[in-house]
Design a protein around this motif. Sequence first.
Motif, PDB file in Angstrom:
ATOM      1  N   ASP A  99      30.412 -16.957 -23.203  1.00 41.29           N
ATOM      2  CA  ASP A  99      29.236 -16.176 -23.571  1.00 41.29           C
ATOM      3  C   ASP A  99      29.647 -15.386 -24.812  1.00 41.29           C
ATOM      4  N   THR A 100      29.161 -15.784 -25.979  1.00 40.78           N
ATOM      5  CA  THR A 100      29.598 -15.175 -27.231  1.00 40.78           C
ATOM      6  C   THR A 100      29.170 -13.722 -27.377  1.00 40.78           C
ATOM      7  N   GLU A 101      28.146 -13.297 -26.665  1.00 39.04           N
ATOM      8  CA  GLU A 101      27.709 -11.901 -26.750  1.00 39.04           C
ATOM      9  C   GLU A 101      28.647 -10.959 -26.008  1.00 39.04           C
ATOM     10  N   THR A 102      29.205 -11.411 -24.879  1.00 36.55           N
ATOM     11  CA  THR A 102      30.043 -10.543 -24.052  1.00 36.55           C
ATOM     12  C   THR A 102      31.520 -10.925 -24.084  1.00 36.55           C
ATOM     13  N   ARG A 103      31.853 -12.093 -24.687  1.00 35.41           N
ATOM     14  CA  ARG A 103      33.207 -12.648 -24.707  1.00 35.41           C
ATOM     15  C   ARG A 103      33.692 -12.999 -23.304  1.00 35.41           C
ATOM     16  N   THR A 104      32.743 -13.186 -22.377  1.00 35.09           N
ATOM     17  CA  THR A 104      33.085 -13.591 -21.021  1.00 35.09           C
ATOM     18  C   THR A 104      33.219 -15.105 -20.961  1.00 35.09           C
ATOM     19  N   LEU A 105      34.292 -15.546 -20.364  1.00 35.06           N
ATOM     20  CA  LEU A 105      34.548 -16.970 -20.150  1.00 35.06           C
ATOM     21  C   LEU A 105      34.147 -17.310 -18.724  1.00 35.06           C
ATOM     22  N   TYR A 106      33.408 -18.384 -18.553  1.00 34.87           N
ATOM     23  CA  TYR A 106      32.994 -18.839 -17.228  1.00 34.87           C
ATOM     24  C   TYR A 106      33.647 -20.186 -16.958  1.00 34.87           C
ATOM     25  N   GLY A 107      34.423 -20.256 -15.883  1.00 38.80           N
ATOM     26  CA  GLY A 107      35.121 -21.482 -15.535  1.00 38.80           C
ATOM     27  C   GLY A 107      34.477 -22.187 -14.362  1.00 38.80           C
ATOM     28  N   TYR A 108      34.534 -23.512 -14.409  1.00 41.31           N
ATOM     29  CA  TYR A 108      34.046 -24.376 -13.341  1.00 41.31           C
ATOM     30  C   TYR A 108      35.093 -25.457 -13.149  1.00 41.31           C
ATOM     31  N   ILE A 109      35.544 -25.648 -11.917  1.00 37.32           N
ATOM     32  CA  ILE A 109      36.483 -26.722 -11.626  1.00 37.32           C
ATOM     33  C   ILE A 109      36.233 -27.225 -10.215  1.00 37.32           C
ATOM     34  N   GLU A 110      36.374 -28.511 -10.055  1.00 33.17           N
ATOM     35  CA  GLU A 110      36.298 -29.117  -8.732  1.00 33.17           C
ATOM     36  C   GLU A 110      37.731 -29.362  -8.277  1.00 33.17           C
ATOM     37  N   VAL A 111      38.069 -28.875  -7.080  1.00 38.06           N
ATOM     38  CA  VAL A 111      39.422 -29.048  -6.548  1.00 38.06           C
ATOM     39  C   VAL A 111      39.358 -29.792  -5.221  1.00 38.06           C
ATOM     40  N   GLU A 112      40.370 -30.611  -4.989  1.00 36.39           N
ATOM     41  CA  GLU A 112      40.434 -31.386  -3.749  1.00 36.39           C
ATOM     42  C   GLU A 112      40.759 -30.505  -2.555  1.00 36.39           C
ATOM     43  N   ASP A 113      41.684 -29.571  -2.746  1.00 32.47           N
ATOM     44  CA  ASP A 113      42.163 -28.716  -1.659  1.00 32.47           C
ATOM     45  C   ASP A 113      42.504 -27.347  -2.240  1.00 32.47           C
ATOM     46  N   PHE A 147      34.620 -19.079 -11.763  1.00 31.43           N
ATOM     47  CA  PHE A 147      35.299 -17.809 -12.010  1.00 31.43           C
ATOM     48  C   PHE A 147      34.968 -17.331 -13.415  1.00 31.43           C
ATOM     49  N   LYS A 148      35.290 -16.055 -13.666  1.00 32.07           N
ATOM     50  CA  LYS A 148      35.094 -15.531 -15.014  1.00 32.07           C
ATOM     51  C   LYS A 148      36.353 -14.828 -15.486  1.00 32.07           C
ATOM     52  N   MET A 149      36.547 -14.878 -16.799  1.00 33.96           N
ATOM     53  CA  MET A 149      37.674 -14.248 -17.470  1.00 33.96           C
ATOM     54  C   MET A 149      37.130 -13.627 -18.756  1.00 33.96           C
ATOM     55  N   LYS A 150      37.994 -13.074 -19.574  1.00 37.56           N
ATOM     56  CA  LYS A 150      37.526 -12.431 -20.801  1.00 37.56           C
ATOM     57  C   LYS A 150      38.481 -12.742 -21.947  1.00 37.56           C
ATOM     58  N   VAL A 151      37.902 -13.141 -23.082  1.00 37.12           N
ATOM     59  CA  VAL A 151      38.686 -13.360 -24.291  1.00 37.12           C
ATOM     60  C   VAL A 151      38.644 -12.070 -25.117  1.00 37.12           C
ATOM     61  N   LYS A 152      39.740 -11.767 -25.798  1.00 36.25           N
ATOM     62  CA  LYS A 152      39.807 -10.561 -26.612  1.00 36.25           C
ATOM     63  C   LYS A 152      38.912 -10.704 -27.841  1.00 36.25           C
ATOM     64  N   GLU A 153      38.399  -9.568 -28.283  1.00 33.05           N
ATOM     65  CA  GLU A 153      37.528  -9.553 -29.463  1.00 33.05           C
ATOM     66  C   GLU A 153      38.244 -10.170 -30.662  1.00 33.05           C
ATOM     67  N   GLY A 154      37.548 -11.055 -31.349  1.00 33.54           N
ATOM     68  CA  GLY A 154      38.098 -11.712 -32.525  1.00 33.54           C
ATOM     69  C   GLY A 154      38.976 -12.913 -32.208  1.00 33.54           C
ATOM     70  N   MET A 162      43.606 -13.246 -24.542  1.00 33.69           N
ATOM     71  CA  MET A 162      42.690 -12.940 -23.437  1.00 33.69           C
ATOM     72  C   MET A 162      43.218 -11.795 -22.595  1.00 33.69           C
ATOM     73  N   GLU A 163      42.340 -11.229 -21.784  1.00 37.46           N
ATOM     74  CA  GLU A 163      42.748 -10.159 -20.896  1.00 37.46           C
ATOM     75  C   GLU A 163      43.650 -10.727 -19.808  1.00 37.46           C
ATOM     76  N   THR A 164      44.810 -10.072 -19.598  1.00 38.01           N
ATOM     77  CA  THR A 164      45.788 -10.586 -18.647  1.00 38.01           C
ATOM     78  C   THR A 164      46.305  -9.493 -17.725  1.00 38.01           C
TER      79      THR A 164
END
Length: 103
Positions: free
Chosen positions: A45-59, A5-12, A83-85
């Motif tokens: 991604d420091t250029e876009t402030r996009t956060l990329y998440g990776y998680i393995e889930v059982e269910d 998934f992706k999320m976004k951190v606020k500038e600064g 972050m953007e909420t």
Amino acid sequence: MIKTFKMKVKEGQEEEYERRHNLLWPEMADMIHEYGGRNYTISLDTETRTLYGYIEVEDEARWAESSDTPVNRKWWDFMADVMETNPDNSPVSNDLKVVFHLD
């Protein structure tokens, strides 16, 4: 099952976002494991402030229940200023389609 998934951190707020995660509450880590989450990584991604998440889930259904736990709601409130909420302080998050994976 792999979830990305992706999320976004606020500038600064990039350093503060990382600092808070480096001090992750033990009860939050316990909740993630209790609801079947493993190998959780968030990259920035420091250029876009996009956060990329990776998680393995059982269910996936069990994992979805974790969003309603008190500790998760508390974490969302704690992170809302960096972050953007959504109106309930949950992060604005978009699932990504996994197109390749190699063990």
